[in-house]
Design a protein around this motif. Sequence first.
Motif, PDB file in Angstrom:
ATOM      1  N   LEU B 126       0.820  -1.207   0.000  1.00  0.00           N
ATOM      2  CA  LEU B 126       0.000   0.000   0.000  1.00  0.00           C
ATOM      3  C   LEU B 126       0.857   1.261   0.000  1.00  0.00           C
ATOM      4  CD1 LEU B 126      -2.828  -0.975   2.496  1.00  0.00           C
ATOM      5  CD2 LEU B 126      -2.906  -0.899   0.025  1.00  0.00           C
ATOM      6  N   ALA B 127       2.029   1.190   0.629  1.00  0.00           N
ATOM      7  CA  ALA B 127       2.851   2.397   0.743  1.00  0.00           C
ATOM      8  C   ALA B 127       3.421   2.809  -0.610  1.00  0.00           C
ATOM      9  CB  ALA B 127       3.983   2.163   1.728  1.00  0.00           C
ATOM     10  N   VAL B 128       3.674   1.824  -1.491  1.00  0.00           N
ATOM     11  CA  VAL B 128       4.269   2.168  -2.797  1.00  0.00           C
ATOM     12  C   VAL B 128       3.373   3.116  -3.595  1.00  0.00           C
ATOM     13  CG1 VAL B 128       4.982   1.217  -5.000  1.00  0.00           C
ATOM     14  CG2 VAL B 128       5.732   0.145  -2.910  1.00  0.00           C
ATOM     15  N   PRO B 129       2.078   2.799  -3.830  1.00  0.00           N
ATOM     16  CA  PRO B 129       1.249   3.779  -4.550  1.00  0.00           C
ATOM     17  C   PRO B 129       1.019   5.063  -3.765  1.00  0.00           C
ATOM     18  CG  PRO B 129      -0.053   1.895  -3.885  1.00  0.00           C
ATOM     19  CD  PRO B 129       1.358   1.525  -3.653  1.00  0.00           C
ATOM     20  N   ILE B 130       0.961   4.992  -2.428  1.00  0.00           N
ATOM     21  CA  ILE B 130       0.725   6.227  -1.659  1.00  0.00           C
ATOM     22  C   ILE B 130       1.880   7.200  -1.864  1.00  0.00           C
ATOM     23  CG2 ILE B 130       0.599   7.164   0.676  1.00  0.00           C
ATOM     24  CD1 ILE B 130      -1.013   4.690   1.444  1.00  0.00           C
ATOM     25  N   TYR B 131       3.120   6.699  -1.706  1.00  0.00           N
ATOM     26  CA  TYR B 131       4.274   7.571  -1.928  1.00  0.00           C
ATOM     27  C   TYR B 131       4.356   8.002  -3.391  1.00  0.00           C
ATOM     28  CZ  TYR B 131       6.446   7.107   2.634  1.00  0.00           C
ATOM     29  OH  TYR B 131       6.723   7.198   3.969  1.00  0.00           O
ATOM     30  N   GLY B 132       4.067   7.053  -4.303  1.00  0.00           N
ATOM     31  CA  GLY B 132       4.187   7.363  -5.722  1.00  0.00           C
ATOM     32  C   GLY B 132       3.199   8.435  -6.154  1.00  0.00           C
ATOM     33  N   ILE B 133       1.942   8.313  -5.691  1.00  0.00           N
ATOM     34  CA  ILE B 133       0.927   9.292  -6.101  1.00  0.00           C
ATOM     35  C   ILE B 133       1.193  10.635  -5.435  1.00  0.00           C
ATOM     36  CG2 ILE B 133      -1.536   9.831  -5.986  1.00  0.00           C
ATOM     37  CD1 ILE B 133      -2.067   6.858  -6.229  1.00  0.00           C
ATOM     38  N   SER B 134       1.622  10.609  -4.171  1.00  0.00           N
ATOM     39  CA  SER B 134       1.877  11.889  -3.497  1.00  0.00           C
ATOM     40  C   SER B 134       3.036  12.625  -4.155  1.00  0.00           C
ATOM     41  CB  SER B 134       2.177  11.657  -2.020  1.00  0.00           C
ATOM     42  OG  SER B 134       3.481  11.159  -1.873  1.00  0.00           O
ATOM     43  N   ARG B 135       3.919  11.901  -4.842  1.00  0.00           N
ATOM     44  CA  ARG B 135       5.034  12.553  -5.504  1.00  0.00           C
ATOM     45  C   ARG B 135       4.713  12.920  -6.944  1.00  0.00           C
ATOM     46  NH1 ARG B 135      10.442  12.574  -4.754  1.00  0.00           N
ATOM     47  NH2 ARG B 135       9.783  12.713  -2.610  1.00  0.00           N
ATOM     48  N   ASN B 136       4.162  11.931  -7.693  1.00  0.00           N
ATOM     49  CA  ASN B 136       4.041  12.111  -9.150  1.00  0.00           C
ATOM     50  C   ASN B 136       2.623  12.372  -9.624  1.00  0.00           C
ATOM     51  OD1 ASN B 136       6.733  11.705  -9.512  1.00  0.00           O
ATOM     52  ND2 ASN B 136       6.544   9.515  -9.857  1.00  0.00           N
ATOM     53  N   ARG B 137       1.647  12.448  -8.682  1.00  0.00           N
ATOM     54  CA  ARG B 137       0.236  12.594  -9.084  1.00  0.00           C
ATOM     55  C   ARG B 137      -0.144  11.529 -10.109  1.00  0.00           C
ATOM     56  NH1 ARG B 137      -0.817  14.869  -4.713  1.00  0.00           N
ATOM     57  NH2 ARG B 137       0.622  16.558  -4.300  1.00  0.00           N
ATOM     58  N   MET B 138      -0.662  11.916 -11.277  1.00  0.00           N
ATOM     59  CA  MET B 138      -1.127  10.927 -12.242  1.00  0.00           C
ATOM     60  C   MET B 138       0.027  10.254 -12.973  1.00  0.00           C
ATOM     61  SD  MET B 138      -3.789  10.703 -11.364  1.00  0.00           S
ATOM     62  CE  MET B 138      -5.460  10.422 -11.588  1.00  0.00           C
ATOM     63  N   GLY B 139       1.215  10.825 -12.903  1.00  0.00           N
ATOM     64  CA  GLY B 139       2.358  10.216 -13.565  1.00  0.00           C
ATOM     65  C   GLY B 139       2.653   8.832 -13.031  1.00  0.00           C
ATOM     66  N   TYR B 140       2.215   8.585 -11.776  1.00  0.00           N
ATOM     67  CA  TYR B 140       2.452   7.254 -11.211  1.00  0.00           C
ATOM     68  C   TYR B 140       1.737   6.183 -12.017  1.00  0.00           C
ATOM     69  CZ  TYR B 140       1.973   3.321  -8.087  1.00  0.00           C
ATOM     70  OH  TYR B 140       1.977   2.062  -7.564  1.00  0.00           O
ATOM     71  N   PHE B 141       0.484   6.462 -12.415  1.00  0.00           N
ATOM     72  CA  PHE B 141      -0.283   5.460 -13.155  1.00  0.00           C
ATOM     73  C   PHE B 141       0.252   5.270 -14.559  1.00  0.00           C
ATOM     74  CE2 PHE B 141      -3.227   7.025  -9.957  1.00  0.00           C
ATOM     75  CZ  PHE B 141      -3.528   5.847  -9.336  1.00  0.00           C
ATOM     76  N   ARG B 142       0.895   6.309 -15.105  1.00  0.00           N
ATOM     77  CA  ARG B 142       1.438   6.184 -16.449  1.00  0.00           C
ATOM     78  C   ARG B 142       2.546   5.129 -16.479  1.00  0.00           C
ATOM     79  NH1 ARG B 142       2.825  11.790 -17.826  1.00  0.00           N
ATOM     80  NH2 ARG B 142       0.767  12.220 -16.989  1.00  0.00           N
ATOM     81  N   GLU B 143       3.223   4.947 -15.321  1.00  0.00           N
ATOM     82  CA  GLU B 143       4.296   3.955 -15.279  1.00  0.00           C
ATOM     83  C   GLU B 143       3.791   2.551 -15.582  1.00  0.00           C
ATOM     84  OE1 GLU B 143       7.650   3.964 -14.882  1.00  0.00           O
ATOM     85  OE2 GLU B 143       7.270   6.050 -15.393  1.00  0.00           O
TER      86      GLU B 143
END
Lengths: 93, 235
Positions: B126-143
Amino acid sequence: MDSLTVVAFASIITAGVTMALGAIGPALGEGMAAKHAVSAIAQQPDEKNTITRTLFVSLAMIESIAIYCFVISMILIFANPFWDHFAVLAKGG
Amino acid sequence: MEILRLNQISPDQVILFQWGFVHVSATLAYTWLIMGILLAFALLVGRRSTPDVKITRWQNLLEVVVGGIREQIHEISQEDPDHYMAFIGTLFLFIGLSNLLLIVPGYVAPTASLTTTAALAVTVFLAVPIYGISRNRMGYFREYFQPTFIFFPFHVMGELTRTLALAIRLFGNIMSHDKVIAILLAVTPLFFPVVMHALGLLIGMVQAYIFSILAMVYIASATQAHEEKQHTGKP
């Protein structure tokens, strides 16, 4: 042989074979990883910290394969679901 | 060691207390014990800590541990460690202490139960998407759709299997050590189990280190993969 004996027979032998075969690959892999890490440290002693950290992480990754085999053999010996199933059947029938 | 018999694979099966429908298993009780020790230590030492040159030995221990964790986090993420300190440091301290207490008689490490390690792995998951979204916003999902959208199921599968691997690795190592000690006690009772216990301390610390390092690597890959591309993409 009744089914309980067959389950015990197969479980014990499979547990041993799982451990024996499952230890070969990770052992070779860990040996190669350690060998290359040591030669890398010998070439570049300044990068010792990075190499050691990467070595530990990759050793854990490699070793987890052996650990999977170990968990499987432990489940076969100590917590076998088929044994419980057939033990209940044998008691009831 | 007698608390967990040889044919019991998990401390969940050991019921210490029972009030009505409430069962307190060994896993639960020892998890509370570790949380209590960590909290009490942090409160007692943290309250009396001073920025002075002369410090107590407990504060020295606290500074060494916290400084070491911060340094490791900084080496991997290459950014301010305070952002990740709360999560990674908690993981390391909890797993490390629960593995170190193995030498106390009558203690069973809660990490030798699959439920504890699965819960820890789920927090990382759970922490991976939380940190990823808080940093990259929607860019996280593009990965997830890199390089093409066909790779989406493989990315998802990779996240799930690495969570499973994280849980099984810690559980397998600690549980196997427990079993090895129990078998050795039955075979060669006096000297050899002591040596294996010393090895167990090393294994426990290495596993705590590996768990927190891997969690940090997963989080760092989620937060940084997009940034690098942005930097290189700019003319």
